[in-house]
Design an enzyme around this catalytic site. Structure first.
Site, PDB file in Angstrom:
ATOM      1  N   ASP A  80      -3.867  13.731  80.447  1.00  0.00           N
ATOM      2  CA  ASP A  80      -3.746  14.467  79.121  1.00  0.00           C
ATOM      3  C   ASP A  80      -2.032  14.684  79.176  1.00  0.00           C
ATOM      4  O   ASP A  80      -1.239  14.474  80.274  1.00  0.00           O
ATOM      5  CB  ASP A  80      -4.377  15.833  79.301  1.00  0.00           C
ATOM      6  N   LYS A  81      -1.646  15.162  78.146  1.00  0.00           N
ATOM      7  CA  LYS A  81      -0.336  15.627  77.688  1.00  0.00           C
ATOM      8  C   LYS A  81      -0.312  17.177  77.239  1.00  0.00           C
ATOM      9  O   LYS A  81      -1.341  17.571  76.370  1.00  0.00           O
ATOM     10  CB  LYS A  81       0.428  14.611  76.523  1.00  0.00           C
ATOM     11  N   HIS A  82       0.699  17.874  77.615  1.00  0.00           N
ATOM     12  CA  HIS A  82       0.893  19.226  77.052  1.00  0.00           C
ATOM     13  C   HIS A  82       2.220  19.459  76.693  1.00  0.00           C
ATOM     14  O   HIS A  82       3.336  19.077  77.253  1.00  0.00           O
ATOM     15  CB  HIS A  82       0.554  20.468  77.980  1.00  0.00           C
ATOM     16  N   SER A  83       2.524  19.822  75.405  1.00  0.00           N
ATOM     17  CA  SER A  83       3.593  20.287  74.838  1.00  0.00           C
ATOM     18  C   SER A  83       3.998  21.761  74.844  1.00  0.00           C
ATOM     19  O   SER A  83       2.962  22.549  74.325  1.00  0.00           O
ATOM     20  CB  SER A  83       3.859  19.750  73.332  1.00  0.00           C
ATOM     21  N   THR A 120      -2.154  22.054  67.550  1.00  0.00           N
ATOM     22  CA  THR A 120      -2.808  20.855  67.245  1.00  0.00           C
ATOM     23  C   THR A 120      -4.352  21.161  66.661  1.00  0.00           C
ATOM     24  O   THR A 120      -4.672  20.229  65.905  1.00  0.00           O
ATOM     25  CB  THR A 120      -3.030  20.151  68.796  1.00  0.00           C
ATOM     26  N   ARG A 168      -0.433  40.565  79.635  1.00  0.00           N
ATOM     27  CA  ARG A 168       0.988  40.313  79.664  1.00  0.00           C
ATOM     28  C   ARG A 168       1.656  40.754  78.433  1.00  0.00           C
ATOM     29  O   ARG A 168       2.926  41.455  78.607  1.00  0.00           O
ATOM     30  CB  ARG A 168       1.171  38.915  79.857  1.00  0.00           C
ATOM     31  N   SER A 183      -0.378  30.255  83.525  1.00  0.00           N
ATOM     32  CA  SER A 183      -1.122  30.298  82.356  1.00  0.00           C
ATOM     33  C   SER A 183      -1.206  28.780  81.858  1.00  0.00           C
ATOM     34  O   SER A 183      -2.340  28.355  81.463  1.00  0.00           O
ATOM     35  CB  SER A 183      -0.291  31.109  81.280  1.00  0.00           C
ATOM     36  N   LYS A 187      -5.484  26.234  82.565  1.00  0.00           N
ATOM     37  CA  LYS A 187      -6.142  25.709  81.507  1.00  0.00           C
ATOM     38  C   LYS A 187      -6.440  24.246  81.322  1.00  0.00           C
ATOM     39  O   LYS A 187      -7.300  23.756  81.366  1.00  0.00           O
ATOM     40  CB  LYS A 187      -5.861  26.253  80.038  1.00  0.00           C
ATOM     41  N   LYS A 188      -4.941  23.608  81.842  1.00  0.00           N
ATOM     42  CA  LYS A 188      -5.183  22.068  81.660  1.00  0.00           C
ATOM     43  C   LYS A 188      -5.883  21.787  82.888  1.00  0.00           C
ATOM     44  O   LYS A 188      -6.642  20.525  82.882  1.00  0.00           O
ATOM     45  CB  LYS A 188      -3.792  21.685  81.726  1.00  0.00           C
TER      46      LYS A 188
END
Length: 433
Positions: A80-83, A120, A168, A183, A187-188
């Site tokens: 996967d990828k996260h931005s 997304t 937070r 955080s 999740k990822k």
């Protein structure tokens, strides 16, 4: 140990966070045995004293394990990828199908837009019928059949993070690098990944404006994720201008489709770079061959086929790629935005453009607000490009004439015209373990 107060005191006094203490807090956040006051005190203690790399790994693992952690048994790598968020960033819609076409599996759990950046899920929900809220059985079936699915997080994935995230904000502890890292990653990593690539934005349209801030977050994310058992690297990428020429949910889907069908530009360039990084890190291709493999999947049409299959599997129209105008909604008011004076684009306040999309109704300030998929900007000029007499800086898509006028003024204010400026490199730096 069942009392969280000694754990909070240890962090407050600079003695760090142990695995046991992190587990106690995470499970207490998830089941409610840790009170809001205790959670707020913990967040403030982390913000002011820090917990170091070992503490970040412990907290990330504990929050990941506070709920269900997915396990996959697929014949290819699960990646996967996260931005970290930007303007015109529709990479995920193109990258996931590319990876599938190259033999990987992509169970992408994504979020919604908040503030000046788009999400997304909001972009995909501009497609009529597209469903992002899937049961686990549906999610697994689509990933197995198609190779990828892009969905919202279920309530049982990293529930400790969901609660701590809200606290937070109330406790004024949002800016903690340690808590941001845990955080994002909890999740990822709950998605059961073999490898993860992070796209950390820096520049005028990013949450992190300076190279130093982006480097600090990228290094924290990479070291923590690898410490938690997931192969991870990061690319620090440019966000001094929108990544694509469109900003706004439906308009960005149109641009992603154009990219899948052969359009050139920065969106394509960055998508290929991130795709190659995912393929190499996940072991789907040698590093020396990964870019060519991704390039062939995109230009040969296999990625477009995978995207069409994912859209249909998640409830969208089967002919979206052939007929995007038939399915994607159009705004009632579309007008050119002319510059106040001709010239070349010297600078762009990309955050201001993002806020203008929100003001049009295409984003949200608070969670849960509805978004208008029709509105936004297309044909955005890029750094160094000229806008002469009668040549627009952008085209605004709005729900009303008044909204279009206000958006046009915002675009003119966001663009600095002058002698032009050469854009910096799209990929500024690679951070690896």
């Amino acid at each position: 140990m069942s009392d969280p107060r000694p754990v909070i005191a240890a962090v407050r006094d600079g003695r760090g966070l142990s695995d046991e203490g992190a587990g106690l807090l995470a499970h207490g956040l998830a089941d409610g045995s840790v009170s809001d006051a205790q959670a707020g005190a913990f967040a403030m203690a982390v913000l002011t004293r820090g917990i170091g790399e070992a503490g970040r790994v412990a907290l990330t693992r504990a929050m990941r394990d506070s709920g269900r952690v997915m396990v996959w048994d697929r014949p290819g790598p699960v990646v996967d990828k996260h931005s970290t968020g930007g303007i015109g960033d529709t990479v995920s819609l193109i990258l996931a199908p590319i990876l599938v076409a190259c033999g990987a599996y992509v169970p992408m759990i994504s979020g919604r837009g908040l503030g000046h950046t788009g999400g997304t899920l909001d972009k995909l929900e501009a497609i009529p019928g597209f469903r992002t809220a899937l049961s686990e059985d549906e999610f697994r079936r689509i990933v197995g059949d198609v190779g990828c699915a892009i969905v919202a997080a279920s309530a049982d994935l990293a529930p400790a993070d969901r609660r701590l995230y809200a606290i937070r904000d109330e406790a004024a502890a949002v800016e903690s690098l340690d808590l941001i890292t845990a955080s994002i990653l909890s999740k990822k990593l709950a998605a059961g990944l073999d490898a993860l690539v992070l796209d950390v934005k820096a520049g005028s349209g990013a949450f992190l404006k300076t190279p130093e801030e982006a480097q600090a977050l990228a290094r924290s994310l990479v070291s923590t994720a690898n410490g938690a058992g997931c192969r991870t690297s990061a690319l620090i990428t440019d966000m001094d201008q929108p990544l694509a020429r469109a900003a706004g949910n439906g308009l960005e889907v149109r641009e992603a489709i154009a990219c899948l069908r052969g359009a050139q530009g920065a969106l394509r360039e960055l998508t290929l770079a991130l795709s190659a990084e995912c393929l190499a890190l996940g072991g789907a291709a040698p590093e020396s061959e990964a870019w060519e493999l991704a390039h062939a999947a995109l230009d040969g049409g296999r990625a477009a086929e995978c995207f069409a299959a994912m859209v249909a599997a998640q409830g969208g129209p089967g002919d979206l790629l052939e007929h995007p105008d038939r399915h994607l909604p159009a705004a009632p008011v579309i007008r050119d935005v002319l510059p106040e004076r001709p010239g070349k684009v010297a600078a762009i306040d990309a955050t201001a453009l993002g806020r203008a999309v929100v003001a049009l109704g295409g984003g949200r300030v608070r969670a849960g607000e509805a978004v208008d998929p029709r509105v936004g900007f297309s044909d955005l000029r890029r750094l160094g490009e000229a806008a002469g007499e009668g040549e627009p800086l952008a085209v605004v898509h709005a729900a009303s004439e008044d909204a279009a006028e206000a958006a046009a003024a915002a675009v003119r204010a966001a663009y600095v015209m002058g002698g032009g400026a050469e854009p910096g490199p799209l990929v500024r730096e690679r951070i690896a373990p």
